[in-house]
Design a protein around this motif. Structure first.
Motif, short mmCIF file in Angstrom:
data_model
loop_
_atom_site.label_atom_id
_atom_site.label_comp_id
_atom_site.label_asym_id
_atom_site.label_seq_id
_atom_site.Cartn_x
_atom_site.Cartn_y
_atom_site.Cartn_z
N ALA A 20 0.83 -1.21 0.00
CA ALA A 20 0.00 0.00 0.00
C ALA A 20 0.86 1.26 0.00
O ALA A 20 1.88 1.34 0.70
CB ALA A 20 -0.92 -0.01 1.22
N VAL A 21 0.41 2.26 -0.78
CA VAL A 21 1.14 3.52 -0.92
C VAL A 21 0.18 4.69 -0.76
O VAL A 21 -0.83 4.78 -1.46
CB VAL A 21 1.82 3.61 -2.31
N LEU A 22 0.48 5.58 0.18
CA LEU A 22 -0.24 6.84 0.32
C LEU A 22 0.54 7.94 -0.39
O LEU A 22 1.77 7.91 -0.43
CB LEU A 22 -0.39 7.22 1.79
N LEU A 23 -0.18 8.92 -0.92
CA LEU A 23 0.45 10.08 -1.51
C LEU A 23 0.12 11.32 -0.68
O LEU A 23 -0.96 11.41 -0.10
CB LEU A 23 -0.04 10.28 -2.94
N ASN A 31 8.36 10.10 2.11
CA ASN A 31 9.54 10.17 1.26
C ASN A 31 9.25 11.11 0.09
O ASN A 31 8.28 10.92 -0.64
CB ASN A 31 9.89 8.79 0.71
N ARG A 32 10.10 12.12 -0.09
CA ARG A 32 9.86 13.09 -1.16
C ARG A 32 10.03 12.43 -2.53
O ARG A 32 10.97 11.65 -2.74
CB ARG A 32 10.81 14.27 -1.03
N GLU A 80 5.57 20.33 -2.15
CA GLU A 80 6.39 19.14 -2.27
C GLU A 80 5.48 17.92 -2.26
O GLU A 80 4.48 17.89 -1.53
CB GLU A 80 7.36 19.04 -1.09
N LEU A 81 5.82 16.91 -3.07
CA LEU A 81 5.06 15.68 -3.13
C LEU A 81 5.81 14.56 -2.42
O LEU A 81 7.05 14.48 -2.49
CB LEU A 81 4.80 15.28 -4.59
#
Length: 221
Positions: A130-133, A168-169, A157-158
């Motif tokens: 799973a990945v959150l943005l 993590n940028r 910044e993303l």
């Protein structure tokens, strides 16, 4: 047997339908402004190939206040971003939440966009899980809908994170308002839909789709 997330999705859609009866055009995120700019991806290790590459893409975006409270009141801040990838539209929707665990899974209200931490709230499915943005403002606070300066440049910044991991940028976003013929900040009738316009190479979990699909289907009507 009906899946529990389907039941919750139908409950959300029922509440959404009540609001839509009073606000047929935009039940939520009624106050917004149109923005344009550039999405820069600098590479990552999220397990989502598109996010992990290098890219520079033009974007169209809408900054909005969800509940439509008076402008002096805090509200849930929303940012919808659209770009073209693989000859198709891709929509990324972010909302103001906390930044740390567990706050990143709860909506928070703010008066302006610059102080808000914006996340996808629900995860995408990457090759490693799973990945959150997420996104946060760097530099000057641009304000909020109805208070957004015509000459504002909004830099963000993303980031990506696992649901419980550190941020993590992975890139940046620069946005400016699209002005009308009189030089005023304007809204847009454009609608964003992350279920119809999915991020390239980012899969969705079945439970996240079931939670949202009934409300989004109602919103399209």
């Amino acid at each position: 047997m009906t899946h529990p997330t389907t039941l919750f999705g139908r409950l959300f859609a029922g509440a959404f339908g009540v609001v839509k009866a009073f606000r047929p055009h935009r039940p939520i995120h009624t106050q917004g402004i149109l923005l344009s700019g550039t999405l820069e991806l600098t590479g990552a290790a999220s397990g989502i190939p598109f996010l992990d590459g290098d890219a520079s893409l033009p974007v169209t975006a809408r900054l909005s206040r969800s509940c439509g409270f008076p402008v002096a009141w805090p509200d849930v801040i929303g940012l919808a971003v659209r770009f073209r990838a693989d000859d198709a539209d891709a929509d990324l929707l972010l909302a103001s939440t906390g930044w740390r665990v567990p706050g990143r899974f709860a909506l928070l209200m703010h008066r302006t966009a610059g102080v808000a931490r914006l996340t996808s709230l629900m995860p995408y499915r990457g090759a490693r899980g799973a990945v959150l943005l997420g996104a946060r403002t760097v530099g000057t606070d641009p304000g909020a809908p109805r208070r957004f300066r015509p000459d504002a440049e909004w830099d963000l910044e993303l980031f990506w994170a696992t649901p419980l991991g550190p941020w993590n940028r992975c890139g940046s976003l620069r946005l400016t308002p699209v002005l009308d013929a009189g030089g005023r900040v304007q809204d847009t009738p454009l609608r964003f839909d992350p279920l119809l316009n999915q991020l390239p190479t980012a899969q969705t979990y079945g439970w996240t789709r079931r939670l949202r699909e009934h409300s989004y289907r109602l919103a399209r009507q």
